[in-house]
Motif scaffolding. Structure first.
Motif, short mmCIF file in Angstrom:
data_model
loop_
_atom_site.label_atom_id
_atom_site.label_comp_id
_atom_site.label_asym_id
_atom_site.label_seq_id
_atom_site.Cartn_x
_atom_site.Cartn_y
_atom_site.Cartn_z
N LEU A 194 9.75 -2.55 4.88
CA LEU A 194 11.28 -2.75 4.88
C LEU A 194 11.88 -1.43 4.85
O LEU A 194 12.94 -1.10 5.54
CB LEU A 194 11.69 -3.43 3.68
CG LEU A 194 11.40 -5.14 3.35
CD1 LEU A 194 11.82 -5.77 2.36
CD2 LEU A 194 11.93 -5.85 4.68
N GLU A 195 11.32 -0.64 4.23
CA GLU A 195 11.70 1.04 4.20
C GLU A 195 11.54 1.33 5.85
O GLU A 195 12.56 2.09 6.23
CB GLU A 195 10.85 1.57 3.48
CG GLU A 195 10.84 3.21 3.27
CD GLU A 195 10.03 4.06 2.58
OE1 GLU A 195 8.90 4.35 3.14
OE2 GLU A 195 10.11 4.16 1.43
N LYS A 196 10.68 1.13 6.48
CA LYS A 196 10.69 1.62 7.83
C LYS A 196 11.20 1.01 8.92
O LYS A 196 12.06 1.55 9.80
CB LYS A 196 8.95 1.91 8.31
CG LYS A 196 8.86 2.24 9.70
CD LYS A 196 7.45 2.62 10.13
CE LYS A 196 7.49 3.39 11.38
NZ LYS A 196 8.20 4.44 11.72
N PHE A 197 11.24 -0.42 8.77
CA PHE A 197 11.75 -1.46 9.92
C PHE A 197 13.27 -1.94 9.49
O PHE A 197 13.81 -2.47 10.29
CB PHE A 197 10.69 -2.47 10.19
CG PHE A 197 9.45 -1.98 10.72
CD1 PHE A 197 9.45 -0.95 11.91
CD2 PHE A 197 8.22 -1.98 9.90
CE1 PHE A 197 8.53 -0.42 12.28
CE2 PHE A 197 7.17 -1.29 10.60
CZ PHE A 197 7.06 -0.50 11.67
N GLY A 198 13.63 -1.85 8.41
CA GLY A 198 15.01 -2.32 8.01
C GLY A 198 15.09 -3.84 8.53
O GLY A 198 14.47 -4.54 8.79
N GLY A 199 16.54 -4.01 8.63
CA GLY A 199 16.92 -5.41 9.04
C GLY A 199 17.38 -6.25 7.88
O GLY A 199 16.68 -6.16 6.83
N ASP A 200 18.48 -7.11 8.17
CA ASP A 200 18.80 -8.08 6.98
C ASP A 200 18.25 -9.30 7.35
O ASP A 200 18.37 -10.12 6.29
CB ASP A 200 20.54 -7.99 7.15
CG ASP A 200 20.89 -6.89 6.80
OD1 ASP A 200 20.49 -6.17 5.86
OD2 ASP A 200 21.94 -6.31 7.59
#
Length: 346
Positions: free
Chosen positions: A321-327
């Protein structure tokens, strides 16, 4: 010796089998709580409940009581209990569902209990770790498991306990999770913290770990060769344009994943509660006494493998999540696939 049913209730944050983006609340009922209703009551003055002042060696009792000014070590015992790891396993289950959508599998198994361990070829082997799921002791080696069962029985007869080593293997990881730019972002440090935070864990190693210190440098490295190996396909059947023939580093170099399976081991000391209480002192008077005895297992190493698997999954999910993010999961997958297209281009 477990008495729980391990039945989890999902209270919020999920609809029709999918998360909503709001907090997910789990509940796992503790069947032993009825026995502690009076001793751990929220109200009243504790009339009729004798304070427990005998601190058990090897537990949080003594330093915890001194730190917070308690005269009754039950105030420490209940929160410091390994029962709290059940909540981590619930969170780890959610993290594993995220990782599954990203093509990552995390598996934990037992590699040794007492002096007996699985054959060397089963260590770092994700297929063997998966087979261990159906084993009583979570071991992939039936012969070693039989010896460990006898060892645990011997420890029970001797009034003692047994420890061991667990291993977690994560496959399908891309290079670049974690970071080298700041010490607190190094993934090996985050994995180490997660595993060392588990009750009774006294040592952690990544890959060949401690044994590397006694070898010549040439024998500690994982050389890099051109061409895909086909053994560690990433999401969308992407394959890296390079491969390695060894994985002594355990999939982590410079604080980052390097494309090989992540392999981490944790050493669990024998449970400190003994059937024949050891010597200790009484808080306040500091007089010699026999330690208080609580209900305890003889060996909790198989359970520690499950907790280690969950903790590793939580760290890896956080790194993704830290690298690729997104909701939304679609956004995360889209970002991840774009990254794989870049690093896998040949």
């Amino acid at each position: 010796m477990k008495i729980e049913k391990d039945r989890v209730e999902i209270l919020s944050g999920v609809r029709f089998g999918k998360t909503l983006g709001s907090p997910v609340a789990f509940m796992l009922r503790n069947l032993d709580w009825e026995n502690w209703r009076e001793k751990m009551a929220r109200g009243g003055e504790g009339a009729g409940v004798e304070p427990l002042g005998k601190a058990r060696p090897g537990h949080a009792d003594l330093p915890g009581a001194l730190k917070y000014g308690h005269r009754d070590v039950r105030n420490v015992i209940e929160r410091a209990s390994a029962r709290e790891t059940a909540a981590r396993v619930m969170a780890g289950a959610a993290a594993k569902r995220l990782l599954d959508a990203l093509g990552v599998t995390v598996t934990g198994h037992v590699v040794s209990i007492g002096p007996f361990g699985v054959s060397r070829d089963l260590e770092g082997n994700p297929e063997a770790a998966g087979r261990a799921e159906s084993s009583v002791l979570r071991m992939a080696d039936p012969d070693a498991e039989a010896r460990c069962v006898k060892w645990i029985d011997q420890m029970k007869e001797a009034g003692s306990t047994a420890g061991g080593v667990v291993e977690v293997i994560a496959t399908g990881l891309p290079p670049g999770l974690g970071s080298f730019v700041s010490w607190d972002r190094r993934l090996d440090g985050r994995v180490g913290l997660a595993l060392m935070s588990i009750n009774a864990i006294k040592g952690v190693e990544i890959g060949d770990g401690i044994s590397l210190a006694g070898l010549p440098g040439k024998e500690t490295l994982d050389e890099i060769f051109p061409g895909p190996s086909g053994g560690n396909l990433l999401l969308g059947n992407h394959s890296l344009p390079f491969h390695r023939k060894t994985n002594r580093a355990g999939g982590l170099e410079g604080g980052m994943t390097n494309g090989e399976p992540l392999v981490a081991r944790a050493a669990m000391k024998p449970i400190p509660t003994q059937s024949e209480p050891l010597q200790t002192v009484t808080l306040g008077s500091w007089e010699l006494a026999s330690a208080h005895k609580e209900r305890s297992d003889i060996c909790a190493v198989p359970a520690a493998a499950v907790v280690a698997e969950a903790m590793t999954a939580i760290v890896l999910a956080d790194a993704f999540l830290e690298k690729f993010g997104g909701d939304a999961i679609g956004d995360i997958i889209c970002n991840y696939l774009r990254y794989l297209e870049r690093i896998c281009a040949r």
